[in-house]
Write a protein that holds these residues in place. Structure first.
Motif, PDB file in Angstrom:
ATOM      1  N   VAL A 188       0.847  -1.192   0.000  1.00 49.00           N
ATOM      2  CA  VAL A 188       0.000   0.000   0.000  1.00 49.00           C
ATOM      3  C   VAL A 188       0.884   1.244   0.000  1.00 49.00           C
ATOM      4  O   VAL A 188       1.841   1.339   0.770  1.00 49.00           O
ATOM      5  CB  VAL A 188      -0.922   0.019   1.241  1.00 49.00           C
ATOM      6  CG1 VAL A 188      -1.858   1.231   1.193  1.00 49.00           C
ATOM      7  CG2 VAL A 188      -1.716  -1.280   1.355  1.00 49.00           C
ATOM      8  N   GLY A 219      -2.591   5.338   7.950  1.00 53.08           N
ATOM      9  CA  GLY A 219      -1.674   4.235   7.678  1.00 53.08           C
ATOM     10  C   GLY A 219      -1.426   3.362   8.890  1.00 53.08           C
ATOM     11  O   GLY A 219      -1.389   2.126   8.794  1.00 53.08           O
ATOM     12  N   CYS A 246      -2.307  -0.550   9.186  1.00 49.80           N
ATOM     13  CA  CYS A 246      -1.262  -1.525   9.513  1.00 49.80           C
ATOM     14  C   CYS A 246      -1.620  -2.357  10.738  1.00 49.80           C
ATOM     15  O   CYS A 246      -1.225  -3.518  10.843  1.00 49.80           O
ATOM     16  CB  CYS A 246       0.070  -0.809   9.732  1.00 49.80           C
ATOM     17  SG  CYS A 246       0.819  -0.178   8.204  1.00 49.80           S
ATOM     18  N   PRO A 287      -1.572  -5.486   5.847  1.00 51.68           N
ATOM     19  CA  PRO A 287      -0.882  -5.312   4.560  1.00 51.68           C
ATOM     20  C   PRO A 287       0.490  -5.977   4.597  1.00 51.68           C
ATOM     21  O   PRO A 287       1.066  -6.177   5.673  1.00 51.68           O
ATOM     22  CB  PRO A 287      -0.754  -3.790   4.433  1.00 51.68           C
ATOM     23  CG  PRO A 287      -0.732  -3.301   5.844  1.00 51.68           C
ATOM     24  CD  PRO A 287      -1.647  -4.220   6.607  1.00 51.68           C
ATOM     25  N   TYR A 331       3.728  -1.208   3.702  1.00 52.49           N
ATOM     26  CA  TYR A 331       3.018   0.067   3.696  1.00 52.49           C
ATOM     27  C   TYR A 331       4.033   1.185   3.524  1.00 52.49           C
ATOM     28  O   TYR A 331       5.010   1.274   4.277  1.00 52.49           O
ATOM     29  CB  TYR A 331       2.248   0.276   4.992  1.00 52.49           C
ATOM     30  CG  TYR A 331       1.137   1.297   4.877  1.00 52.49           C
ATOM     31  CD1 TYR A 331      -0.179   0.909   4.663  1.00 52.49           C
ATOM     32  CD2 TYR A 331       1.409   2.673   4.956  1.00 52.49           C
ATOM     33  CE1 TYR A 331      -1.197   1.840   4.540  1.00 52.49           C
ATOM     34  CE2 TYR A 331       0.398   3.604   4.842  1.00 52.49           C
ATOM     35  CZ  TYR A 331      -0.909   3.191   4.637  1.00 52.49           C
ATOM     36  OH  TYR A 331      -1.916   4.113   4.503  1.00 52.49           O
TER      37      TYR A 331
END
Length: 337
Positions: free
Chosen positions: A155, A166, A170, A175, A178
Protein backbone atom coordinates in the motif's frame (compact mmCIF):
# COMPACT_ATOMS: atom_id res chain seq x y z
CA UNK A 1 -21.92 -2.46 16.25
CA UNK A 2 -23.55 -2.07 19.69
CA UNK A 3 -24.00 1.44 21.04
CA UNK A 4 -21.18 2.04 23.53
CA UNK A 5 -22.10 2.84 27.14
CA UNK A 6 -21.90 6.40 28.43
CA UNK A 7 -18.51 5.87 30.07
CA UNK A 8 -17.07 4.30 26.92
CA UNK A 9 -18.38 7.13 24.75
CA UNK A 10 -16.73 9.65 27.06
CA UNK A 11 -13.57 7.56 26.89
CA UNK A 12 -13.36 7.46 23.08
CA UNK A 13 -14.08 11.17 22.72
CA UNK A 14 -11.73 12.19 25.52
CA UNK A 15 -8.72 10.10 24.49
CA UNK A 16 -9.04 11.37 20.91
CA UNK A 17 -9.20 14.93 22.29
CA UNK A 18 -12.44 15.78 20.52
CA UNK A 19 -14.16 19.12 21.08
CA UNK A 20 -16.03 19.28 24.39
CA UNK A 21 -19.31 20.09 22.66
CA UNK A 22 -19.17 16.60 21.12
CA UNK A 23 -19.58 14.93 24.53
CA UNK A 24 -22.98 13.62 25.69
CA UNK A 25 -23.26 16.14 28.56
CA UNK A 26 -27.09 16.26 28.73
CA UNK A 27 -27.22 12.48 29.04
CA UNK A 28 -24.60 12.59 31.78
CA UNK A 29 -26.60 15.19 33.72
CA UNK A 30 -29.78 13.12 33.43
CA UNK A 31 -27.96 10.03 34.69
CA UNK A 32 -26.43 11.95 37.60
CA UNK A 33 -29.84 13.29 38.64
CA UNK A 34 -31.35 9.82 38.43
CA UNK A 35 -28.50 8.20 40.38
CA UNK A 36 -26.59 10.91 42.30
CA UNK A 37 -24.00 8.53 43.75
CA UNK A 38 -20.30 8.78 42.82
CA UNK A 39 -20.02 5.56 40.79
CA UNK A 40 -20.74 7.01 37.31
CA UNK A 41 -18.39 9.98 37.76
CA UNK A 42 -15.62 7.77 39.10
CA UNK A 43 -16.12 5.42 36.15
CA UNK A 44 -15.80 8.33 33.70
CA UNK A 45 -12.79 9.74 35.56
CA UNK A 46 -10.95 6.41 35.35
CA UNK A 47 -11.89 5.95 31.69
CA UNK A 48 -10.62 9.43 30.79
CA UNK A 49 -8.12 11.41 32.84
CA UNK A 50 -6.88 8.40 34.79
CA UNK A 51 -6.88 5.99 31.87
CA UNK A 52 -3.37 4.48 31.40
CA UNK A 53 -3.17 5.86 27.84
CA UNK A 54 -3.99 9.36 29.08
CA UNK A 55 -1.48 9.12 31.89
CA UNK A 56 1.28 7.99 29.51
CA UNK A 57 0.27 10.02 26.44
CA UNK A 58 -1.80 12.96 27.71
CA UNK A 59 -3.90 15.35 25.62
CA UNK A 60 -3.14 19.04 26.14
CA UNK A 61 -3.27 20.38 29.71
CA UNK A 62 -5.79 23.05 28.66
CA UNK A 63 -8.11 20.41 27.18
CA UNK A 64 -7.89 18.24 30.30
CA UNK A 65 -8.56 21.22 32.59
CA UNK A 66 -11.60 22.28 30.54
CA UNK A 67 -12.94 18.72 30.52
CA UNK A 68 -12.53 18.25 34.26
CA UNK A 69 -14.03 21.67 35.05
CA UNK A 70 -17.07 20.77 32.96
CA UNK A 71 -17.33 17.39 34.69
CA UNK A 72 -17.22 19.06 38.12
CA UNK A 73 -19.91 21.58 37.13
CA UNK A 74 -22.20 18.76 36.00
CA UNK A 75 -21.62 17.03 39.34
CA UNK A 76 -22.24 20.22 41.32
CA UNK A 77 -25.47 20.91 39.41
CA UNK A 78 -26.99 17.81 40.99
CA UNK A 79 -26.32 19.17 44.52
CA UNK A 80 -24.48 15.95 45.33
CA UNK A 81 -21.73 15.68 47.93
CA UNK A 82 -18.34 16.93 46.64
CA UNK A 83 -16.18 14.19 45.14
CA UNK A 84 -12.60 14.53 46.36
CA UNK A 85 -11.13 12.60 43.42
CA UNK A 86 -12.38 15.24 40.95
CA UNK A 87 -10.90 18.16 42.89
CA UNK A 88 -7.61 16.33 43.51
CA UNK A 89 -7.26 15.70 39.78
CA UNK A 90 -8.00 19.37 39.01
CA UNK A 91 -5.45 20.55 41.60
CA UNK A 92 -2.75 18.52 39.84
CA UNK A 93 -3.69 19.91 36.43
CA UNK A 94 -3.64 23.55 37.58
CA UNK A 95 0.13 23.33 38.07
CA UNK A 96 0.87 21.65 34.71
CA UNK A 97 2.53 23.75 32.01
CA UNK A 98 1.10 23.89 28.51
CA UNK A 99 2.98 22.49 25.53
CA UNK A 100 2.92 23.16 21.79
CA UNK A 101 2.28 19.46 21.22
CA UNK A 102 -0.21 16.97 22.64
CA UNK A 103 -1.27 13.35 22.22
CA UNK A 104 -4.44 11.87 20.79
CA UNK A 105 -5.36 8.21 21.35
CA UNK A 106 -7.82 6.38 19.09
CA UNK A 107 -9.19 3.04 20.29
CA UNK A 108 -9.43 0.27 17.68
CA UNK A 109 -11.85 -2.69 17.54
CA UNK A 110 -8.89 -5.01 18.18
CA UNK A 111 -8.38 -3.51 21.63
CA UNK A 112 -5.24 -1.73 20.47
CA UNK A 113 -4.95 2.01 19.99
CA UNK A 114 -3.38 4.47 17.59
CA UNK A 115 -1.42 7.06 19.55
CA UNK A 116 -0.33 10.24 17.79
CA UNK A 117 1.77 13.19 18.81
CA UNK A 118 0.18 16.22 17.14
CA UNK A 119 0.66 19.96 16.93
CA UNK A 120 -1.66 22.11 19.05
CA UNK A 121 -2.09 24.52 16.12
CA UNK A 122 -3.96 23.75 12.89
CA UNK A 123 -1.17 25.46 10.97
CA UNK A 124 2.39 25.13 12.25
CA UNK A 125 5.79 25.11 10.55
CA UNK A 126 4.02 26.40 7.45
CA UNK A 127 1.86 23.29 6.99
CA UNK A 128 -1.51 21.83 7.97
CA UNK A 129 0.00 18.33 7.93
CA UNK A 130 0.83 18.14 11.63
CA UNK A 131 -2.75 17.44 12.74
CA UNK A 132 -5.25 14.69 11.90
CA UNK A 133 -8.22 15.61 9.70
CA UNK A 134 -11.67 14.00 9.53
CA UNK A 135 -11.14 12.47 6.07
CA UNK A 136 -8.29 10.39 7.54
CA UNK A 137 -10.68 9.01 10.17
CA UNK A 138 -13.31 8.17 7.54
CA UNK A 139 -10.77 6.42 5.32
CA UNK A 140 -9.47 4.33 8.22
CA UNK A 141 -13.02 3.34 9.21
CA UNK A 142 -13.75 2.28 5.64
CA UNK A 143 -10.49 0.31 5.48
CA UNK A 144 -11.38 -1.58 8.66
CA UNK A 145 -14.71 -2.57 7.11
CA UNK A 146 -12.87 -3.72 3.94
CA UNK A 147 -9.62 -5.33 5.15
CA UNK A 148 -9.40 -7.64 2.10
CA UNK A 149 -8.49 -4.61 -0.03
CA UNK A 150 -5.23 -4.32 1.92
CA UNK A 151 -4.46 -7.82 3.17
CA UNK A 152 -1.02 -9.09 2.06
CA UNK A 153 -0.64 -6.21 -0.41
CA UNK A 154 1.73 -3.27 -0.81
CA UNK A 155 0.00 0.00 0.00
CA UNK A 156 1.21 3.50 -0.87
CA UNK A 157 -0.31 6.44 0.96
CA UNK A 158 0.02 9.87 -0.62
CA UNK A 159 0.12 12.82 1.75
CA UNK A 160 0.30 10.70 4.89
CA UNK A 161 0.55 13.63 7.28
CA UNK A 162 1.33 12.42 10.78
CA UNK A 163 0.20 8.89 10.03
CA UNK A 164 -3.23 8.11 11.46
CA UNK A 165 -4.75 6.30 8.46
CA UNK A 166 -1.67 4.24 7.68
CA UNK A 167 -1.02 3.20 11.27
CA UNK A 168 -4.67 2.17 11.70
CA UNK A 169 -4.53 0.12 8.47
CA UNK A 170 -1.26 -1.52 9.51
CA UNK A 171 -2.76 -2.51 12.88
CA UNK A 172 -6.03 -3.89 11.52
CA UNK A 173 -5.79 -4.87 7.83
CA UNK A 174 -2.55 -6.94 7.58
CA UNK A 175 -0.88 -5.31 4.56
CA UNK A 176 2.36 -6.89 3.34
CA UNK A 177 4.08 -3.51 3.10
CA UNK A 178 3.02 0.07 3.70
CA UNK A 179 4.70 3.13 2.24
CA UNK A 180 3.94 6.40 4.03
CA UNK A 181 4.80 9.46 1.98
CA UNK A 182 4.81 13.23 2.28
CA UNK A 183 7.00 16.10 1.14
CA UNK A 184 7.27 18.44 4.15
CA UNK A 185 10.37 17.76 6.32
CA UNK A 186 8.62 18.56 9.62
CA UNK A 187 5.72 16.28 8.71
CA UNK A 188 8.07 13.44 7.72
CA UNK A 189 9.93 13.75 11.03
CA UNK A 190 6.73 13.67 13.08
CA UNK A 191 5.36 10.84 10.94
CA UNK A 192 8.40 8.65 11.64
CA UNK A 193 8.12 9.39 15.37
CA UNK A 194 4.44 8.41 15.42
CA UNK A 195 5.12 5.17 13.58
CA UNK A 196 7.75 4.30 16.19
CA UNK A 197 5.38 5.39 18.99
CA UNK A 198 2.91 2.74 17.81
CA UNK A 199 5.40 -0.11 17.96
CA UNK A 200 6.49 -0.28 14.32
CA UNK A 201 9.96 -0.11 12.88
CA UNK A 202 10.61 1.94 9.75
CA UNK A 203 12.72 0.13 7.17
CA UNK A 204 15.82 1.98 6.00
CA UNK A 205 16.47 2.73 2.33
CA UNK A 206 14.01 2.90 -0.53
CA UNK A 207 10.42 1.78 -0.59
CA UNK A 208 9.80 -1.95 -1.09
CA UNK A 209 9.22 -3.28 -4.59
CA UNK A 210 6.15 -5.50 -4.80
CA UNK A 211 6.40 -8.56 -7.04
CA UNK A 212 3.23 -10.21 -8.30
CA UNK A 213 2.40 -13.26 -6.22
CA UNK A 214 0.54 -16.33 -7.30
CA UNK A 215 -2.84 -17.08 -5.77
CA UNK A 216 -1.26 -20.06 -4.01
CA UNK A 217 1.34 -17.86 -2.32
CA UNK A 218 -1.32 -15.38 -1.26
CA UNK A 219 -3.46 -18.14 0.21
CA UNK A 220 -0.54 -19.45 2.28
CA UNK A 221 0.22 -16.04 3.79
CA UNK A 222 -2.39 -16.31 6.52
CA UNK A 223 -0.25 -15.84 9.63
CA UNK A 224 -0.20 -12.22 10.79
CA UNK A 225 3.15 -10.49 10.61
CA UNK A 226 3.98 -6.84 11.01
CA UNK A 227 4.13 -5.22 7.58
CA UNK A 228 7.31 -3.74 6.18
CA UNK A 229 6.99 0.00 6.72
CA UNK A 230 8.75 2.72 4.75
CA UNK A 231 8.63 6.49 4.95
CA UNK A 232 9.28 8.15 1.59
CA UNK A 233 9.84 11.80 0.76
CA UNK A 234 7.61 12.20 -2.27
CA UNK A 235 7.06 15.49 -4.08
CA UNK A 236 4.39 14.91 -6.71
CA UNK A 237 5.77 17.58 -9.01
CA UNK A 238 9.37 16.38 -9.04
CA UNK A 239 9.13 12.63 -8.41
CA UNK A 240 11.83 10.63 -10.22
CA UNK A 241 11.46 7.56 -12.40
CA UNK A 242 13.58 5.56 -9.94
CA UNK A 243 11.24 6.46 -7.05
CA UNK A 244 8.25 5.31 -9.06
CA UNK A 245 9.87 2.05 -10.17
CA UNK A 246 10.81 1.30 -6.56
CA UNK A 247 7.30 1.92 -5.24
CA UNK A 248 5.18 -0.60 -7.19
CA UNK A 249 2.04 -0.34 -5.02
CA UNK A 250 -0.94 -2.67 -5.28
CA UNK A 251 -3.15 -0.11 -3.54
CA UNK A 252 -2.91 3.69 -3.29
CA UNK A 253 -4.77 5.66 -0.62
CA UNK A 254 -4.93 9.32 0.29
CA UNK A 255 -6.98 11.46 2.67
CA UNK A 256 -7.66 15.18 2.44
CA UNK A 257 -5.36 15.83 -0.51
CA UNK A 258 -8.01 17.52 -2.72
CA UNK A 259 -8.24 20.90 -1.01
CA UNK A 260 -6.26 23.24 -3.28
CA UNK A 261 -6.87 23.68 -7.02
CA UNK A 262 -3.16 24.32 -7.54
CA UNK A 263 -2.12 20.80 -6.51
CA UNK A 264 -4.82 18.85 -8.36
CA UNK A 265 -2.85 18.57 -11.61
CA UNK A 266 0.26 17.40 -9.72
CA UNK A 267 -1.77 14.76 -7.89
CA UNK A 268 -3.35 13.45 -11.09
CA UNK A 269 0.02 13.47 -12.85
CA UNK A 270 1.47 11.44 -9.98
CA UNK A 271 -1.31 8.85 -10.26
CA UNK A 272 -0.75 8.56 -14.03
CA UNK A 273 2.97 8.02 -13.53
CA UNK A 274 2.39 5.40 -10.84
CA UNK A 275 0.15 3.50 -13.25
CA UNK A 276 2.66 3.78 -16.11
CA UNK A 277 5.53 2.38 -14.06
CA UNK A 278 3.54 -0.40 -12.42
CA UNK A 279 4.47 -4.00 -13.33
CA UNK A 280 1.24 -5.77 -14.19
CA UNK A 281 -2.25 -4.41 -13.58
CA UNK A 282 -2.60 -0.83 -12.31
CA UNK A 283 -3.06 -0.22 -8.58
CA UNK A 284 -6.42 0.30 -6.90
CA UNK A 285 -6.85 3.90 -5.78
CA UNK A 286 -9.03 5.28 -2.96
CA UNK A 287 -9.10 8.97 -2.08
CA UNK A 288 -11.09 10.37 0.86
CA UNK A 289 -12.00 14.05 0.80
CA UNK A 290 -13.78 16.49 3.07
CA UNK A 291 -15.64 18.71 0.62
CA UNK A 292 -15.02 22.16 2.05
CA UNK A 293 -15.18 23.87 -1.34
CA UNK A 294 -17.53 22.12 -3.81
CA UNK A 295 -15.91 23.95 -6.74
CA UNK A 296 -12.50 22.46 -5.93
CA UNK A 297 -13.99 18.99 -5.62
CA UNK A 298 -15.83 19.32 -8.94
CA UNK A 299 -12.61 20.57 -10.54
CA UNK A 300 -10.84 17.40 -9.35
CA UNK A 301 -13.55 15.22 -10.90
CA UNK A 302 -13.48 17.24 -14.14
CA UNK A 303 -9.69 16.92 -14.40
CA UNK A 304 -9.97 13.16 -13.85
CA UNK A 305 -12.50 12.99 -16.68
CA UNK A 306 -10.24 15.09 -18.91
CA UNK A 307 -7.32 12.63 -18.68
CA UNK A 308 -9.52 9.53 -18.88
CA UNK A 309 -9.30 8.39 -15.25
CA UNK A 310 -12.58 6.74 -14.26
CA UNK A 311 -14.04 7.23 -10.78
CA UNK A 312 -16.95 6.18 -8.62
CA UNK A 313 -18.16 7.20 -5.17
CA UNK A 314 -17.74 4.47 -2.56
CA UNK A 315 -20.94 3.94 -0.52
CA UNK A 316 -20.79 5.38 2.99
CA UNK A 317 -19.52 2.97 5.62
CA UNK A 318 -21.69 2.05 8.59
CA UNK A 319 -19.20 2.52 11.43
CA UNK A 320 -18.43 5.82 13.12
CA UNK A 321 -15.82 4.17 15.28
CA UNK A 322 -13.82 7.25 16.13
CA UNK A 323 -16.85 9.44 16.97
CA UNK A 324 -15.38 12.26 14.90
CA UNK A 325 -16.97 15.65 14.47
CA UNK A 326 -20.10 15.57 12.32
CA UNK A 327 -18.93 16.02 8.73
CA UNK A 328 -21.57 14.93 6.22
CA UNK A 329 -19.48 16.04 3.23
CA UNK A 330 -16.70 13.43 3.47
CA UNK A 331 -16.64 11.08 0.51
CA UNK A 332 -14.34 8.34 -0.75
CA UNK A 333 -13.67 8.05 -4.47
CA UNK A 334 -12.32 4.92 -6.10
CA UNK A 335 -10.24 5.85 -9.15
CA UNK A 336 -9.49 3.62 -12.15
CA UNK A 337 -6.09 4.61 -13.53
Amino acid sequence: MAEPGLGLRFQRLFLAARQLRSFPWPELEQNLRAAPGPSLLLDILHKTLLHPLCVKYPPSAKYRRCFLTKLIKKHESTAAEPLDELYDALAELLHEEESTRCYKNYLLPTGESVTLSESMAIISAGTTGLVTWDAALHLAEWAMENPAVFRNRTVLELGSGIGFTGIAICKTCNPKAYVFSDCHPCVLKQLAENIHLNGFVVEPGTAPRSQAESHGEEAEATNFQKPKLTVAELDWGSVTEKQLVDLQPDVIVAADVVYDPEIISALIGMLQKLSAFRDGKPPEVYIASAIRNPDTYRLFQAELDKVGIGWQIIPAHSNSLFLHDVQPNVTILQLFI
